[in-house]
Design a protein around this motif. Structure first.
Motif, short mmCIF file in Angstrom:
data_model
loop_
_atom_site.label_atom_id
_atom_site.label_comp_id
_atom_site.label_asym_id
_atom_site.label_seq_id
_atom_site.Cartn_x
_atom_site.Cartn_y
_atom_site.Cartn_z
N ALA A 1 1.07 1.56 -3.59
CA ALA A 1 0.36 1.51 -2.32
C ALA A 1 -1.07 1.19 -3.22
O ALA A 1 -1.97 1.86 -3.09
CB ALA A 1 0.30 2.82 -1.90
N THR B 1 -3.43 -1.88 -4.83
CA THR B 1 -3.99 -3.19 -4.27
C THR B 1 -3.84 -4.42 -5.55
O THR B 1 -3.30 -4.94 -5.77
CB THR B 1 -4.77 -3.57 -3.17
N ARG C 1 -5.72 -2.51 1.39
CA ARG C 1 -4.52 -2.27 2.66
C ARG C 1 -5.25 -2.85 4.28
O ARG C 1 -4.53 -2.89 5.07
CB ARG C 1 -4.82 -0.68 2.98
N LYS D 1 4.91 -0.29 5.61
CA LYS D 1 4.43 0.69 4.79
C LYS D 1 6.13 1.39 4.92
O LYS D 1 6.80 2.05 3.68
CB LYS D 1 4.09 2.39 5.05
#
Length: 719
Positions: A275, A277, A345, A355
């Motif tokens: 999670a 970037t 995100r 996810k």
């Protein structure tokens, strides 16, 4: 290298985006417009007989009339033409002449034959007018389009209230209709392609931003690529075919979306784990970058092999498509990661499904089945392609460029009406040029020669011999009994007509057969030569790229064999649908080249993605069959999504409404479908599982790699 590139982009995304926008603005501001041509003679080099005849004719008979447009007059009520009607035709021709003060047309309309009689069909239903092409004009340039539009407008005014109707056809008007048809096709294909891509991406990612990303990215790429192509054509005097703009739209959106998907699937995979970037961007470029670059390199190499073609059409199309793919490739490796870094995100908004890792149950089941019985999967998929490939032997090439103009347009209707009422070859005689090797020609020998030509198969009429001013060259025009653009005319010229023209030529002279069917004969010879040169060179270059990527000499051999089988299967399926089912006499001659390049190059893309993932799984310690199962499970969804999108974009060409574009759309979409769902999904991993460790000889790139220590992920520096 790709890891370092990912780090740079994740730190400076706005610099990368700004550079692309600045480049697009500069190219749009400075680049010339993209020019295309439909003139067959532009595609052949000078050493072919038809071009030598054309050059000699222009030099020795500058006043010879080359038809630019044909005008077909009929009564509105369908009755035979009366003397008053013929007088009206003469009036229209006389008044139209002075209005033809253009760069394309001669300022005169010919409505009488060589005997001075009105050019009326034997049944009295139709009168024919011929507009000549001005000296030095081509009839296929932008000026011709403007002149054709003006001609039709003037004709409508002149025949009003005359009781007559007129249809205009011939090279210039066909070019006009072809351009207008291409513009409509381009709009239809563009809209259909965008709608398809947006819809499929919405289903796959459920993200508004991802749906719009290919549209925005490809728009920027298209602006840059089109400008660079225009510069290249201008710099190297390349003749681009009129279908290139439509094909470019499909290539840019199709390949661009494919490469975006290659990156996004690996990016999403990493985001589920960390999670983060910037780290996910670096990871995605490191894992997918090599596959994207290798796939793009294979496509570029295949397209650039066309510079070895002897046909101008392919010499221009090859570099044009190579430039487009190169720009798309660079954008996929720089612009897309930069945009993703900026969005973070938010890229997946509004969906939260990213996810959760999908089960990929179907692909997992296929992978497990393949791992248990790789021989069955390899044999089954191979036999499907082999069965279709047999029909490729029945491919019949067609050289009729008029098929790019739908039958409901005016130039097509004018040609159909003309052929219904006149001898097929009247509007487009075949010139035979005879030149003395030394001195001047003997007129008695020319008379004997003319008689010999009159006796050749397929010759309906021989016009009086014309002698050049210096007496060194003669022109004898032949009217064929069949349509000069037909396959029958091509067979006549290639066989008995050229044989008689050459063998019966007076001693001490050289004869050249010109005209439309002669150009087609020479184009076929050039194509045969190109098949022997372009195909092997493209295959060798792609094999070299595969060898460098995989560090193997074995895998590239069976990968290219698979792609070759896919090419033959695609051509065979197209022959079945169009020649056997729809009854078409032939398919456009350039189709095998397009199929070979797209199916070979893009099919290799999917093979690269699958084999790269298979190697990755093997390097994690899995045996060949287990690695194949995991590769199908993880790479299968990416290939399936990319294959559906690319096959769908090519299928949108079938909305074009003419035989050329429709057949090309079917062939390329079917070929991509075969490459993705038969070759890459089953045939390639099954063969690799069967061959096992030997597939990676001598580099053995499947061996387990040493573990690398995790590196801290740096936050991006926002510009």
């Amino acid at each position: 290298m790709f890891k370092a590139l990912g780090r740079f982009i994740s730190r400076h995304p706005w610099y990368v985006i700004g550079a692309w926008v600045a480049l697009a603005v500069a190219v749009v501001s400075l680049a010339p417009a993209l020019q295309t041509t439909s003139e067959e003679s532009d595609f052949l080099p000078d050493h072919y007989e038809s071009i030598q005849a054309m050059t000699l004719q222009a030099e020795k008979f500058p006043a010879a009339i080359t038809p630019a447009a044909i005008l077909v007059f009929e009564r509105e009520d369908g009755e035979p033409l009366t003397e008053e009607d013929q007088a009206e035709v003469a009036r229209v021709a006389e008044e139209l002449g002075p209005q033809l003060e253009t760069k394309t047309f001669l300022p005169q309309v010919f409505v009488v034959n060589e005997q001075g009689q009105p050019n009326v069909s034997a049944d009295g239903q139709v009168a024919l007018g011929i507009v000549g092409l001005a000296d030095g004009a081509t009839g296929y340039d932008p000026q011709a389009i403007e002149d054709g539009q003006a001609l039709r407008s003037d004709l409508d005014d002149l025949v009003a209230d005359s009781g007559l109707t007129v249809q205009s056809g011939g090279p210039v008007l066909q070019s006009l209709d072809s351009q207008e048809s291409s513009e409509k096709t381009l709009a239809i294909v563009g809209i259909a392609t965008i709608v398809l891509i947006v819809t499929l991406l919405a289903i796959i990612f459920r993200s508004v931003i991802i749906c719009l990303m290919p549209v925005v990215v490809v728009t920027i790429v298209s602006l840059v690529a089109t400008g660079l192509i225009s510069w290249a054509n201008e710099a190297f005097d390349l003749k681009a075919d009129s279908s290139i703009e439509t094909i470019l739209v499909v290539v840019l959106y199709g390949i661009g979306t494919d490469y975006i998907l290659f990156f996004l699937f690996r990016y999403r995979e990493r985001m589920r784990q960390v999670a983060d970037t910037p780290g996910a961007v670096v990871y995605a470029l490191e894992r997918a970058g090599e596959a994207i670059a290798s796939a793009g390199g294979a496509v570029i190499a295949a397209f650039m092999a066309l510079v070895l073609s002897s046909l101008g059409i392919f010499k221009a199309i090859g570099p044009a498509l190579a430039i487009a793919v190169a720009v798309t490739l660079v954008a996929a490796l720089t612009l897309v990661p930069a945009v993703v870094t900026v969005l973070g995100r938010a890229l997946f908004w509004p969906s939260k499904k990213w996810k959760v890792e999908p089960e990929a149950a179907r692909f997992a089941a296929r992978g497990e089945g393949l791992a248990r019985r790789p021989g069955l999967y390899a044999t089954g998929s191979g036999l499907v392609m082999a069965a279709l490939a047999v029909f490729a032997l029945g491919f019949a090439p067609s050289f009729d460029f008029s098929s790019s103009v739908p039958e409901d347009l005016e130039s097509s209707q004018a040609q159909a009406t003309y052929l219904d009422h006149f001898a097929a070859g009247t509007s487009d005689p075949v010139p035979v040029l005879v030149q003395a090797d030394e001195g001047t020609l003997d007129e008695q020998a020319l008379a004997t020669y003319s008689s010999a030509l009159a006796g050749a198969d397929g010759v309906a009429q021989v016009a009086p011999t014309q002698l050049s001013e210096d007496g060194t060259t003669a022109q004898i025009s032949l009217i064929l009994s069949v349509d000069p653009a037909s396959d029958e005319a091509q067979d006549l010229v290639e066989g008995p007509l050229r044989e008689v023209a050459h063998s019966a030529a007076p001693e001490g002279t050289t004869a050249y057969v010109g005209g439309t069917p002669s150009i087609f004969v020479d184009m076929q010879q050039a194509m045969v030569r190109d098949y022997k040169v372009v195909f092997p060179v493209a295959a060798l270059v792609i094999m070299l790229i595969l060898a460098l990527l995989l560090r193997s000499l074995v895998a590239p051999l069976y990968l290219m064999a698979a792609v070759g089988l896919g090419f033959a299967a695609t051509l065979g399926a197209t022959v079945i649908v169009f020649q056997h089912v729809q009854g078409e006499p032939g398919l456009i001659f350039m189709l095998p080249i397009y199929i070979y390049l797209f199916v070979t190059a893009l099919g290799t893309d999917y093979n690269i993605l699958m084999i790269a993932r298979l190697r990755e799984e093997a390097r994690e310690g899995k045996d060949p069959r287990a690695a194949a199962a995991e590769a199908v499970k993880h790479a299968g969804p990416t290939i399936a999504a990319a294959g559906v999108i690319l096959a769908g974009t090519f299928a949108s060409l079938m909305l074009g409404g003419n035989t050329l574009i429709v057949s090309m759309g079917f062939a390329l979409s079917f070929g991509i479908f075969m490459a993705a769902f038969v070759m890459a999904m089953f045939f390639t991993p099954a063969l690799t599982a069967l061959i096992g460790h030997a597939a990676w000889w001598p580099g053995h790139g499947d061996e387990k790699a040493p573990a690398e220590p995790d590196e801290p992920v740096e936050e991006p520096v926002r510009a």
